[in-house]
Design a protein around this motif. Structure first.
Motif, PDB file in Angstrom:
ATOM      1  N   LYS A  13     102.704  38.432  -2.044  1.00 33.42           N
ATOM      2  CA  LYS A  13     102.732  39.902  -2.099  1.00 33.42           C
ATOM      3  C   LYS A  13     103.702  40.402  -3.170  1.00 33.42           C
ATOM      4  O   LYS A  13     104.639  41.132  -2.886  1.00 33.42           O
ATOM      5  CB  LYS A  13     103.067  40.475  -0.715  1.00 33.42           C
ATOM      6  N   TYR A  14     103.431  40.031  -4.407  1.00 33.56           N
ATOM      7  CA  TYR A  14     104.327  40.407  -5.506  1.00 33.56           C
ATOM      8  C   TYR A  14     104.294  41.912  -5.798  1.00 33.56           C
ATOM      9  O   TYR A  14     105.258  42.460  -6.313  1.00 33.56           O
ATOM     10  CB  TYR A  14     103.963  39.627  -6.770  1.00 33.56           C
ATOM     11  N   ASP A  16     103.079  43.716  -8.126  1.00 34.53           N
ATOM     12  CA  ASP A  16     102.958  44.216  -9.508  1.00 34.53           C
ATOM     13  C   ASP A  16     101.656  44.991  -9.685  1.00 34.53           C
ATOM     14  O   ASP A  16     101.583  45.940 -10.468  1.00 34.53           O
ATOM     15  CB  ASP A  16     102.953  43.047 -10.504  1.00 34.53           C
ATOM     16  N   CYS A  17     100.642  44.590  -8.950  1.00 37.83           N
ATOM     17  CA  CYS A  17      99.304  45.162  -9.096  1.00 37.83           C
ATOM     18  C   CYS A  17      99.256  46.663  -8.793  1.00 37.83           C
ATOM     19  O   CYS A  17      98.538  47.412  -9.452  1.00 37.83           O
ATOM     20  CB  CYS A  17      98.333  44.438  -8.169  1.00 37.83           C
ATOM     21  N   LEU A  33      97.927  42.087   0.422  1.00 38.22           N
ATOM     22  CA  LEU A  33      97.391  43.372  -0.037  1.00 38.22           C
ATOM     23  C   LEU A  33      95.881  43.256  -0.187  1.00 38.22           C
ATOM     24  O   LEU A  33      95.373  42.165  -0.475  1.00 38.22           O
ATOM     25  CB  LEU A  33      97.986  43.750  -1.396  1.00 38.22           C
ATOM     26  N   CYS A  50      98.893  40.325 -11.810  1.00 41.02           N
ATOM     27  CA  CYS A  50      99.282  39.549 -10.620  1.00 41.02           C
ATOM     28  C   CYS A  50      99.899  38.208 -11.011  1.00 41.02           C
ATOM     29  O   CYS A  50      99.214  37.348 -11.566  1.00 41.02           O
ATOM     30  CB  CYS A  50      98.080  39.316  -9.712  1.00 41.02           C
ATOM     31  N   ALA A  52     100.529  35.791  -9.210  1.00 44.41           N
ATOM     32  CA  ALA A  52      99.915  34.721  -8.423  1.00 44.41           C
ATOM     33  C   ALA A  52      98.451  34.508  -8.803  1.00 44.41           C
ATOM     34  O   ALA A  52      97.773  33.664  -8.209  1.00 44.41           O
ATOM     35  CB  ALA A  52     100.018  35.053  -6.936  1.00 44.41           C
ATOM     36  N   ALA A  54      95.865  36.247  -8.165  1.00 40.66           N
ATOM     37  CA  ALA A  54      95.089  36.365  -6.928  1.00 40.66           C
ATOM     38  C   ALA A  54      93.985  37.422  -7.004  1.00 40.66           C
ATOM     39  O   ALA A  54      93.223  37.570  -6.053  1.00 40.66           O
ATOM     40  CB  ALA A  54      96.028  36.711  -5.768  1.00 40.66           C
ATOM     41  N   ILE A  55      93.897  38.151  -8.122  1.00 38.81           N
ATOM     42  CA  ILE A  55      92.916  39.240  -8.215  1.00 38.81           C
ATOM     43  C   ILE A  55      91.763  38.842  -9.136  1.00 38.81           C
ATOM     44  O   ILE A  55      91.988  38.364 -10.254  1.00 38.81           O
ATOM     45  CB  ILE A  55      93.576  40.529  -8.741  1.00 38.81           C
TER      46      ILE A  55
END
Ligand code: SF4
Ligand code: F3S
Length: 107
Positions: A13-14, A16-17, A33, A50, A52, A54-55
Motif C-alpha cells: 500500500k505505497y 503513490d498511485c 487499494l 506504483c 510495487a 501492482a497496477i
C-alpha cells in the motif's frame, strides 16, 4: 476498460498511485487499494507510479490476476475514497514481491 490493482499491493500500500489520479477513483482498505471501474477514465497515469508494479490495464493483467477485476469492483463499493498519499505499511519492503498474498487481504 479500467485499470486494476493486483495482488502485489497487498500489505505494501505505497499510495503513490492516488496522487496522480485525476478522477479520485482509488478506494482504501486496511492493507490494499482498489480502483473503481465505474470512475476510471483509463488515463494510464497511475500505472508507472506504483513502486510495487501492482497496477495494470484490465486487458493486460498478468496470468493468474484476472480475479482482481471483480475484487476491485466489489471492494470499491465498500471502501472510502483516498486522495492523498500516506506512508506505506510498515513492512511494505518485506512484502513487496512475495507471492500468494491474497490470503493476507483484510476486507
Ligand atoms: Fe485513475 Fe487514470 Fe489510474 Fe484510472 S488509469 S485509476 S483514472 S490514474
Ligand atoms: Fe498499492 Fe501501488 Fe498504489 S502498492 S497503494 S497500487 S502505489
Amino acid at each position: 476498460m479500467t485499470f486494476v490493482v493486483t495482488e502485489n499491493c497487498i500489505k505494501c500500500k505505497y499510495t503513490d498511485c492516488v496522487e496522480v489520479c485525476p478522477v479520485d477513483c482509488f478506494h482504501e482498505g486496511p492493507n490494499f487499494l482498489v480502483i473503481d471501474p465505474e470512475e476510471c477514465i483509463d488515463c494510464t497515469l497511475c500505472e508507472p507510479e506504483c513502486p510495487a508494479e501492482a497496477i495494470f490495464a484490465e486487458d493486460d493483467l498478468p496470468a493468474g490476476q484476472e480475479h482482481f477485476i471483480q475484487l476491485n469492483a466489489d471492494l470499491a463499493k465498500d471502501w472510502p475514497v483516498i486522495t492523498e498519499q500516506k506512508d506505506p505499511l510498515p513492512d511494505a519492503q518485506d512484502w513487496d514481491g512475495k507471492p500468494g498474498k491474497l490470503g493476507e487481504l483484510i476486507r
